[in-house]
Design an enzyme around this catalytic site. Structure first.
Site, PDB file in Angstrom:
ATOM      1  N   GLY A  94       0.746   2.774  13.320  1.00  0.00           N
ATOM      2  CA  GLY A  94      -0.554   3.502  13.548  1.00  0.00           C
ATOM      3  C   GLY A  94      -1.045   3.076  14.660  1.00  0.00           C
ATOM      4  O   GLY A  94      -0.801   2.354  15.484  1.00  0.00           O
ATOM      5  N   GLY A  99      -2.998  -1.576   9.866  1.00  0.00           N
ATOM      6  CA  GLY A  99      -4.184  -0.580   9.498  1.00  0.00           C
ATOM      7  C   GLY A  99      -4.279   0.019   8.385  1.00  0.00           C
ATOM      8  O   GLY A  99      -3.604  -0.292   7.233  1.00  0.00           O
ATOM      9  N   ALA A 100      -5.204   0.877   8.181  1.00  0.00           N
ATOM     10  CA  ALA A 100      -5.442   1.628   6.676  1.00  0.00           C
ATOM     11  C   ALA A 100      -6.191   2.869   7.168  1.00  0.00           C
ATOM     12  O   ALA A 100      -6.974   2.908   8.064  1.00  0.00           O
ATOM     13  CB  ALA A 100      -6.209   0.831   5.853  1.00  0.00           C
ATOM     14  N   ASP A 101      -5.961   3.897   6.108  1.00  0.00           N
ATOM     15  CA  ASP A 101      -6.706   5.058   6.275  1.00  0.00           C
ATOM     16  C   ASP A 101      -8.156   5.038   5.556  1.00  0.00           C
ATOM     17  O   ASP A 101      -8.933   5.868   6.011  1.00  0.00           O
ATOM     18  CB  ASP A 101      -5.745   6.191   5.635  1.00  0.00           C
ATOM     19  CG  ASP A 101      -4.769   6.292   6.315  1.00  0.00           C
ATOM     20  OD1 ASP A 101      -4.631   6.803   7.502  1.00  0.00           O
ATOM     21  OD2 ASP A 101      -3.604   6.396   5.803  1.00  0.00           O
ATOM     22  N   LYS A 134      -2.888   4.167   2.447  1.00  0.00           N
ATOM     23  CA  LYS A 134      -2.155   4.089   3.588  1.00  0.00           C
ATOM     24  C   LYS A 134      -1.296   5.036   3.576  1.00  0.00           C
ATOM     25  O   LYS A 134      -1.148   5.608   2.733  1.00  0.00           O
ATOM     26  CB  LYS A 134      -1.502   2.683   3.872  1.00  0.00           C
ATOM     27  CG  LYS A 134      -2.406   1.550   3.935  1.00  0.00           C
ATOM     28  CD  LYS A 134      -1.870   0.256   4.160  1.00  0.00           C
ATOM     29  CE  LYS A 134      -0.498   0.225   5.183  1.00  0.00           C
ATOM     30  NZ  LYS A 134      -1.005   0.895   6.404  1.00  0.00           N
ATOM     31  N   GLY A 159      -0.992   7.629   6.234  1.00  0.00           N
ATOM     32  CA  GLY A 159      -1.469   8.511   7.080  1.00  0.00           C
ATOM     33  C   GLY A 159      -0.474   8.966   8.181  1.00  0.00           C
ATOM     34  O   GLY A 159      -0.126  10.070   8.625  1.00  0.00           O
ATOM     35  N   GLU A 192       5.814   0.015   4.797  1.00  0.00           N
ATOM     36  CA  GLU A 192       4.778  -0.804   5.003  1.00  0.00           C
ATOM     37  C   GLU A 192       4.401  -1.456   3.658  1.00  0.00           C
ATOM     38  O   GLU A 192       4.259  -2.882   3.673  1.00  0.00           O
ATOM     39  CB  GLU A 192       3.297   0.211   5.043  1.00  0.00           C
ATOM     40  CG  GLU A 192       3.606   0.782   6.596  1.00  0.00           C
ATOM     41  CD  GLU A 192       2.178   1.744   6.977  1.00  0.00           C
ATOM     42  OE1 GLU A 192       2.171   2.123   7.848  1.00  0.00           O
ATOM     43  OE2 GLU A 192       1.769   2.232   5.812  1.00  0.00           O
ATOM     44  N   LYS A 210     -13.491   3.320   8.368  1.00  0.00           N
ATOM     45  CA  LYS A 210     -12.422   3.131   7.251  1.00  0.00           C
ATOM     46  C   LYS A 210     -12.944   2.678   5.725  1.00  0.00           C
ATOM     47  O   LYS A 210     -12.254   2.890   4.911  1.00  0.00           O
ATOM     48  CB  LYS A 210     -10.984   2.546   7.705  1.00  0.00           C
ATOM     49  CG  LYS A 210     -10.606   3.031   8.860  1.00  0.00           C
ATOM     50  CD  LYS A 210      -9.942   4.368   8.715  1.00  0.00           C
ATOM     51  CE  LYS A 210      -9.332   4.712   9.902  1.00  0.00           C
ATOM     52  NZ  LYS A 210      -8.026   4.016  10.600  1.00  0.00           N
TER      53      LYS A 210
HETATM   54  C1  5RP Z   1       0.732   4.538   8.544  1.00  0.00           C
HETATM   55  C2  5RP Z   1      -0.526   3.947   8.020  1.00  0.00           C
HETATM   56  C3  5RP Z   1      -1.783   3.688   9.032  1.00  0.00           C
HETATM   57  O1  5RP Z   1      -2.118   2.309   8.940  1.00  0.00           O
HETATM   58  C4  5RP Z   1      -2.974   4.361   8.881  1.00  0.00           C
HETATM   59  O2  5RP Z   1      -2.565   5.606   8.921  1.00  0.00           O
HETATM   60  C5  5RP Z   1      -3.993   4.071   9.917  1.00  0.00           C
HETATM   61  O3  5RP Z   1      -3.687   4.662  11.032  1.00  0.00           O
HETATM   62  P1  5RP Z   1      -4.524   4.273  12.325  1.00  0.00           P
HETATM   63  O4  5RP Z   1      -4.717   2.775  12.695  1.00  0.00           O
HETATM   64  O5  5RP Z   1      -4.014   5.359  13.319  1.00  0.00           O
HETATM   65  O6  5RP Z   1      -5.981   4.940  12.059  1.00  0.00           O
HETATM   66  O7  5RP Z   1      -0.625   3.909   7.101  1.00  0.00           O
HETATM   67  O8  5RP Z   1       1.495   5.159   7.622  1.00  0.00           O
END
Ligand code: 5RP
Length: 219
Positions: A29, A82-84, A94, A96, A103, A121
């Site tokens: 991400g 990261g995380a959504d 997670k 997104g 992961e 987030k």
């Molecule tokens: C990908 C993920 C990412 O960690 C999550 O979507 C966060 O993305 P970003 O750092 O672009 O906000 O889980 O599968």
């Protein structure tokens, strides 16, 4: 401070969690990409990495950072991703970017999971972000019916194929008040590979980028 500057700040802070001479798990991400760019500045201090997606592997390699296949290694000191969404208990949504299964696998092998995210987030109750569920392609309609019947929400098939050759169902309109139970229930549906809730094994530390600097959240 922009959202990207907050992501950059937590990515830089995450370097403090990198254990010298070891293998580092790297997520997927835009925030993880900032971390990869930061990791490149200390690449000679680590043994190498394991990537949670093909895209991450490519970016790591483009910086000249060694990428191991997970089956070649037995230990990963730390996983950084990261995380959504996150709640204060460090339960995460997670996936997104569609890389949730790899992961979760890399996070499972790692001794510690450091989540890096900008302040947007962190939420009181997760579910505003649609929960991704990776499914075996032939099971997509069956799993959709089972989620609707057993859990509720609105299920949408994403126009996307995962690195594992599977499909993603995004479940919106949820209020995730019991994330551990929901993670377990979704994973019990035949055809589900895994879902994007990291609640039974949440993050150990959340580094949150805020306009006032990096906030370190622990459960
Ligand atoms: C990908 C993920 C990412 O960690 C999550 O979507 C966060 O993305 P970003 O750092 O672009 O906000 O889980 O599968």
């Amino acid at each position: 401070m922009t959202q990207d500057e907050m992501k950059q700040a937590v990515a830089q802070e995450a370097l403090n969690y990198v254990v010298e001479g070891t293998i580092i798990g790297v997520g997927t991400g835009s925030t993880a990409n900032f971390f990869i760019d930061a990791l490149a500045t200390i690449k000679d201090k680590i043994k190498g990495t394991v990537a949670s997606s093909e895209a991450t592997a490519q970016r790591l390699k483009s910086h000249g950072i060694k990428v191991f296949d997970l089956n070649e290694v037995t230990k990963i000191s730390v996983y950084i991703d990261g995380a959504d969404e996150s709640d204060e208990g460090l339960n995460l949504i997670k996936g997104g970017g569609g890389a949730l299964t790899r992961e979760k696998i890399v996070a499972a092998v790692a001794n510690e999971f450091i989540c890096i995210a900008d302040a947007s987030k962190l939420v009181a109750v997760m579910g505003a972000f649609p929960l991704p569920v990776e499914v075996i392609p032939m099971s997509a309609n069956y799993v959709t019916r089972e989620i609707t019947k057993r859990i509720g929400g609105t299920v949408t098939l994403r126009d996307f194929t995962t690195d594992n050759g599977n499909l993603i169902l995004d479940v919106s309109d949820l209020k995730i008040t019991h994330p551990k139970a929901l993670e377990t229930e979704l994973n019990s549906i035949i055809g589900v590979v895994t879902n994007g809730l990291f609640a039974n094994s949440p993050a150990d530390v959340l580094l949150l980028g805020t306009p006032n600097g990096v906030r370190r959240v622990t459960a």
